[in-house]
Design a protein around this motif. Structure first.
Motif, PDB file in Angstrom:
ATOM      1  N   PRO A  24       0.540  -1.311  -0.265  1.00 36.82           N
ATOM      2  CA  PRO A  24       0.155   0.242  -0.249  1.00 36.82           C
ATOM      3  C   PRO A  24       0.888   1.525  -0.142  1.00 36.82           C
ATOM      4  N   ASP A  25       2.087   1.582   0.757  1.00 35.89           N
ATOM      5  CA  ASP A  25       2.887   2.247   0.697  1.00 35.89           C
ATOM      6  C   ASP A  25       3.577   2.880  -0.660  1.00 35.89           C
ATOM      7  N   GLY A  27       4.486   3.824  -3.863  1.00 37.70           N
ATOM      8  CA  GLY A  27       3.604   4.213  -5.657  1.00 37.70           C
ATOM      9  C   GLY A  27       4.808   3.793  -6.417  1.00 37.70           C
ATOM     10  N   GLY A  73      12.466   1.559   3.612  1.00 42.69           N
ATOM     11  CA  GLY A  73      11.563   1.749   2.150  1.00 42.69           C
ATOM     12  C   GLY A  73      10.833   0.652   1.389  1.00 42.69           C
ATOM     13  N   SER A  98       9.017   1.312  -3.927  1.00 40.53           N
ATOM     14  CA  SER A  98       9.384   2.059  -2.985  1.00 40.53           C
ATOM     15  C   SER A  98       8.065   3.341  -3.167  1.00 40.53           C
ATOM     16  N   VAL A  99       8.372   4.311  -2.089  1.00 43.31           N
ATOM     17  CA  VAL A  99       7.340   5.052  -2.077  1.00 43.31           C
ATOM     18  C   VAL A  99       7.887   5.980  -3.435  1.00 43.31           C
TER      19      VAL A  99
END
Length: 142
Positions: A24-25, A27, A73, A98-99
């Motif tokens: 979910p985190d 992007g 992350g 990754s984000v």
């Protein structure tokens, strides 16, 4: 986080690698798929298949490589194929999420370049006339 690092003697599932790093985190997901091509600068003729062989410690070393490029992350899934692969066959899959996209792009490239340079994996390149050459014989396990 390393979610997958393996050497496989069966076809690699690209979608499974993408799904393995999904979160979910995340992007961004960067994906590299290395396939067998019909040419090589060292080949005298057309390449028709490759046969990959791995040192018995290759899976451990693959995981260690992934751990070295790992950062907080991110999620990493990487696999390399052994055995005979025809032209078009998938030899390596590396997925990094990754984000932000920059981290995913950078880490995926670092991962693939390091695997290509350090993994004790050798390939027998078979040409259309039946001749062959070995590539990567200088790599040894550490």
């Amino acid at each position: 986080m390393i979610v997958l690092a393996r050497i496989s003697d069966v076809d690699l599932d690209v979608a499974a690698h993408v799904n393995a790093v999904a979160a979910p985190d995340a992007g961004a997901t960067a994906l590299f798929v290395g396939t067998v091509r019909d040419n090589d600068p060292d080949a005298r003729g057309q390449v028709v298949e490759l046969e990959y062989s791995a040192h018995p410690d290759s899976e451990r070393i693959l995981r260690e490589i992934a751990e070295r490029v790992d950062r907080p992350g991110v999620r990493i899934a990487v696999s390399h194929r052994v055995g005979r692969l025809p032209v078009g066959g998938v030899a390596i899959v590396a997925a990094v999420s990754s984000v932000h996209r920059g981290d995913a792009f950078d880490l995926d490239r670092d991962l693939v370049e390091t695997v290509k340079a350090e993994l004790p994996m050798w390939k027998k390149q078979i040409e259309s006339d039946g001749s062959h050459t070995w590539v990567g014989l200088g790599r040894v396990a550490t």
